[in-house]
Design a protein around this motif. Structure first.
Motif, PDB file in Angstrom:
ATOM      1  N   GLY A  47       0.329  -4.299  -5.632  1.00  0.00           N
ATOM      2  CA  GLY A  47      -0.003  -3.230  -4.700  1.00  0.00           C
ATOM      3  C   GLY A  47      -0.303  -1.932  -5.414  1.00  0.00           C
ATOM      4  O   GLY A  47      -0.453  -1.891  -6.638  1.00  0.00           O
ATOM      5  N   GLN A  48      -0.379  -0.875  -4.623  1.00  0.00           N
ATOM      6  CA  GLN A  48      -0.651   0.459  -5.144  1.00  0.00           C
ATOM      7  C   GLN A  48       0.555   1.361  -4.889  1.00  0.00           C
ATOM      8  O   GLN A  48       1.008   1.456  -3.750  1.00  0.00           O
ATOM      9  N   LEU A  49       1.041   2.002  -5.908  1.00  0.00           N
ATOM     10  CA  LEU A  49       2.135   2.961  -5.787  1.00  0.00           C
ATOM     11  C   LEU A  49       1.645   4.326  -6.230  1.00  0.00           C
ATOM     12  O   LEU A  49       0.828   4.435  -7.147  1.00  0.00           O
ATOM     13  N   VAL A  50       2.156   5.373  -5.600  1.00  0.00           N
ATOM     14  CA  VAL A  50       1.699   6.717  -5.910  1.00  0.00           C
ATOM     15  C   VAL A  50       2.857   7.582  -6.382  1.00  0.00           C
ATOM     16  O   VAL A  50       4.011   7.385  -5.975  1.00  0.00           O
ATOM     17  N   LEU A  56       0.586   0.376 -10.688  1.00  0.00           N
ATOM     18  CA  LEU A  56       0.320  -0.944 -10.138  1.00  0.00           C
ATOM     19  C   LEU A  56       1.627  -1.634  -9.779  1.00  0.00           C
ATOM     20  O   LEU A  56       2.557  -1.669 -10.590  1.00  0.00           O
ATOM     21  N   GLY A  57       1.706  -2.179  -8.556  1.00  0.00           N
ATOM     22  CA  GLY A  57       2.898  -2.947  -8.211  1.00  0.00           C
ATOM     23  C   GLY A  57       3.300  -2.845  -6.762  1.00  0.00           C
ATOM     24  O   GLY A  57       2.881  -1.939  -6.037  1.00  0.00           O
ATOM     25  N   GLY A  58       4.149  -3.779  -6.351  1.00  0.00           N
ATOM     26  CA  GLY A  58       4.730  -3.747  -5.017  1.00  0.00           C
ATOM     27  C   GLY A  58       6.016  -2.959  -4.966  1.00  0.00           C
ATOM     28  O   GLY A  58       6.517  -2.617  -3.904  1.00  0.00           O
ATOM     29  N   GLN A  59       6.561  -2.674  -6.145  1.00  0.00           N
ATOM     30  CA  GLN A  59       7.684  -1.762  -6.300  1.00  0.00           C
ATOM     31  C   GLN A  59       7.652  -1.243  -7.732  1.00  0.00           C
ATOM     32  O   GLN A  59       7.053  -1.875  -8.613  1.00  0.00           O
ATOM     33  N   PRO A  60       8.257  -0.090  -8.003  1.00  0.00           N
ATOM     34  CA  PRO A  60       8.200   0.477  -9.356  1.00  0.00           C
ATOM     35  C   PRO A  60       8.725  -0.496 -10.404  1.00  0.00           C
ATOM     36  O   PRO A  60       9.742  -1.170 -10.206  1.00  0.00           O
ATOM     37  N   GLY A  61       7.991  -0.583 -11.515  1.00  0.00           N
ATOM     38  CA  GLY A  61       8.416  -1.432 -12.615  1.00  0.00           C
ATOM     39  C   GLY A  61       8.101  -2.903 -12.452  1.00  0.00           C
ATOM     40  O   GLY A  61       8.451  -3.716 -13.315  1.00  0.00           O
ATOM     41  N   HIS A 121       0.821  -1.208   0.000  1.00  0.00           N
ATOM     42  CA  HIS A 121       0.000   0.000   0.000  1.00  0.00           C
ATOM     43  C   HIS A 121       0.858   1.263   0.000  1.00  0.00           C
ATOM     44  O   HIS A 121       1.691   1.460   0.892  1.00  0.00           O
ATOM     45  N   TYR A 122       0.663   2.088  -0.994  1.00  0.00           N
ATOM     46  CA  TYR A 122       1.235   3.425  -1.154  1.00  0.00           C
ATOM     47  C   TYR A 122       2.699   3.494  -1.530  1.00  0.00           C
ATOM     48  O   TYR A 122       3.079   4.272  -2.375  1.00  0.00           O
ATOM     49  N   SER A 123       3.526   2.717  -0.915  1.00  0.00           N
ATOM     50  CA  SER A 123       4.960   2.812  -1.178  1.00  0.00           C
ATOM     51  C   SER A 123       5.510   1.441  -1.555  1.00  0.00           C
ATOM     52  O   SER A 123       4.856   0.424  -1.337  1.00  0.00           O
ATOM     53  N   PRO A 124       6.713   1.378  -2.107  1.00  0.00           N
ATOM     54  CA  PRO A 124       7.316   0.083  -2.442  1.00  0.00           C
ATOM     55  C   PRO A 124       7.525  -0.766  -1.192  1.00  0.00           C
ATOM     56  O   PRO A 124       8.312  -0.411  -0.318  1.00  0.00           O
ATOM     57  N   MET A 125       6.822  -1.869  -1.097  1.00  0.00           N
ATOM     58  CA  MET A 125       6.926  -2.746   0.071  1.00  0.00           C
ATOM     59  C   MET A 125       7.336  -4.168  -0.301  1.00  0.00           C
ATOM     60  O   MET A 125       7.391  -5.036   0.562  1.00  0.00           O
ATOM     61  N   TYR A 126       7.619  -4.375  -1.559  1.00  0.00           N
ATOM     62  CA  TYR A 126       8.030  -5.702  -2.026  1.00  0.00           C
ATOM     63  C   TYR A 126       9.219  -6.223  -1.229  1.00  0.00           C
ATOM     64  O   TYR A 126       9.286  -7.401  -0.882  1.00  0.00           O
ATOM     65  N   ARG A 127      10.145  -5.328  -0.887  1.00  0.00           N
ATOM     66  CA  ARG A 127      11.372  -5.741  -0.212  1.00  0.00           C
ATOM     67  C   ARG A 127      11.113  -6.315   1.177  1.00  0.00           C
ATOM     68  O   ARG A 127      11.947  -7.050   1.716  1.00  0.00           O
ATOM     69  N   PHE A 128       9.972  -5.972   1.773  1.00  0.00           N
ATOM     70  CA  PHE A 128       9.686  -6.463   3.122  1.00  0.00           C
ATOM     71  C   PHE A 128       9.191  -7.916   3.130  1.00  0.00           C
ATOM     72  O   PHE A 128       9.261  -8.575   4.167  1.00  0.00           O
TER      73      PHE A 128
END
Length: 383
Positions: free
Chosen positions: A247-250, A289-294, A232-239
């Motif tokens: 997810g959602q990126l803004v 769209l995504g858990g991190q950019p790209g 949600h909102y920010s890149p969280m894939y790394r967690f």
């Protein structure tokens, strides 16, 4: 003599307009509801502020973080006294106090995020996620085996009601009997409450998680429990790289750069903002769209999404292909698809969107009902 008088006017600051603006820093101030290190909403706004300041050499900025929603006005007073020309208030709960401040300081430009009240010197803006929530709902509906999808919600405001509803519409497009089970934590930033809610949802049989809370807690809990989740909102894939599906990126900087450039050139000024309302979506590049950019979809889940099927126009298509198709469509200049296209009923059976109609931006901004499939109490829900 006229030339000398003109030069004197410029040097003393009497002359207004572009000649003065070119040599004067515009000061924009940002009020955040959470700490900039929340990894969510406030973090995303602050990252955008940095990008905006870097892109606009005539801009200087200041922030105040972790401001409770009922205490914005004294902060605004302090910022205006400190020379802020533009004040961004970045939480729904700041709306009424921002409007009060706009009336108190008619020569200051105000912009409020996520709200719907405006004034001659107060604009509104939103980079909205409802399209992305529908796409993530499609994926959640494909991945749940229990038919129970958990959602950790901050507050039951219109923004969350439309996001949860769009998510539920996506889930049910794939899995018509599935439910989206919501636990409200009544906080924007509360890792403890978010953890407790996420763990409770998993214990109750929810095998996919989504959320609106401004830390990475939910995806971390999901990662430990090996449950698919949506950032949600920010890149969280790394967690949780094994469990974050998408997810959602803004990209708030898209709005900030455009808005402040218009303030700088005089397009936006006190008296000109009553009808200024940014509602930027996929087509404007304000969201991704995504858990991190790209990375729109985690490669670990592509095969499962390709195997899952749903019916579209009487034909069976894979969830993966449907997500890709709609992402392309909604990113185009004239999208053909909108999740809130009628006929739509709320979860109590009342018709909310007639056949052939699409919800307007105003209706989405003031949405109080929730879609079928959403389970759990919802404050201010119409009966």
């Amino acid at each position: 003599m006229k030339t000398q008088a003109l030069l004197l006017a410029v040097l003393t600051g009497v002359l207004a307009g572009p000649a003065r603006a070119a040599d004067t820093k515009l000061k924009a101030c940002f009020i955040y509801v959470g700490p900039v290190g929340d990894i969510g909403w406030s973090y995303a706004h602050d990252e955008a502020r940095k990008l905006t300041e870097k892109a606009l050499p005539w801009l200087t900025t200041q922030i105040v973080e972790a401001v409770p929603e009922g205490q914005a006005l004294p902060v605004i007073d302090r910022l205006v006294k400190g020379g802020c020309n533009v004040v961004f208030t970045t939480s729904f709960g700041f709306m009424d106090q921002t409007l009060e401040a706009a009336k108190k300081y008619p020569q200051v430009v105000f912009a409020h995020a996520a709200g719907f009240k405006r004034a001659p010197n107060m604009a509104t803006y939103m980079a909205d996620f409802y399209q992305l929530y529908y796409l993530n709902g499609l994926m959640a509906g494909a991945l749940t085996t229990s038919g129970k999808v958990g959602y950790v919600g901050a507050f039951p405001i219109p923004e969350l009601k439309r996001h949860i509803s769009a998510f539920a519409l996506g889930v049910r497009a794939v899995n018509p009997k599935a439910t989206v089970n919501v636990k409200w934590i009544n906080a924007w930033v509360s890792p403890v409450k978010a953890r407790e809610a996420a763990e409770a949802l998993i214990a109750e049989g929810n095998d996919v998680l989504a959320f609106t809370e401004d830390t990475a807690t939910v995806v971390q809990v999901a990662g430990r429990k090996k449950v698919p989740s949506f950032a949600h909102y920010s890149p969280m894939y790394r967690f949780a790289p094994d469990s974050v599906v998408s997810g959602q990126l803004v990209h708030w900087e898209k709005i900030y750069i455009d808005f402040l450039s218009k303030v700088h050139d005089g397009t936006y000024a006190p008296g000109k903002l009553q009808d200024v309302d940014y509602w930027w979506l996929l087509r404007e590049g304000a969201v991704e769209l995504g858990g991190q950019p790209g990375l729109p979809i985690n490669p670990k889940y592509v095969e499962a999404l390709k195997k899952a099927q749903l019916t579209v126009g009487g034909k069976q298509v894979s969830v993966y292909d449907r997500v890709q198709e709609l992402l392309k469509d909604m990113s185009s200049s004239k999208p053909a698809f909108d999740p809130f296209t009628g006929p739509l009923q709320d979860r109590n059976g009342a018709t909310r969107v007639p056949a052939g109609k699409v919800m307007t931006q105003q209706e989405l901004n003031q949405m109080q009902w929730v879609a079928p499939g959403v389970v759990g109490p919802v404050a201010d829900e119409p009966k």
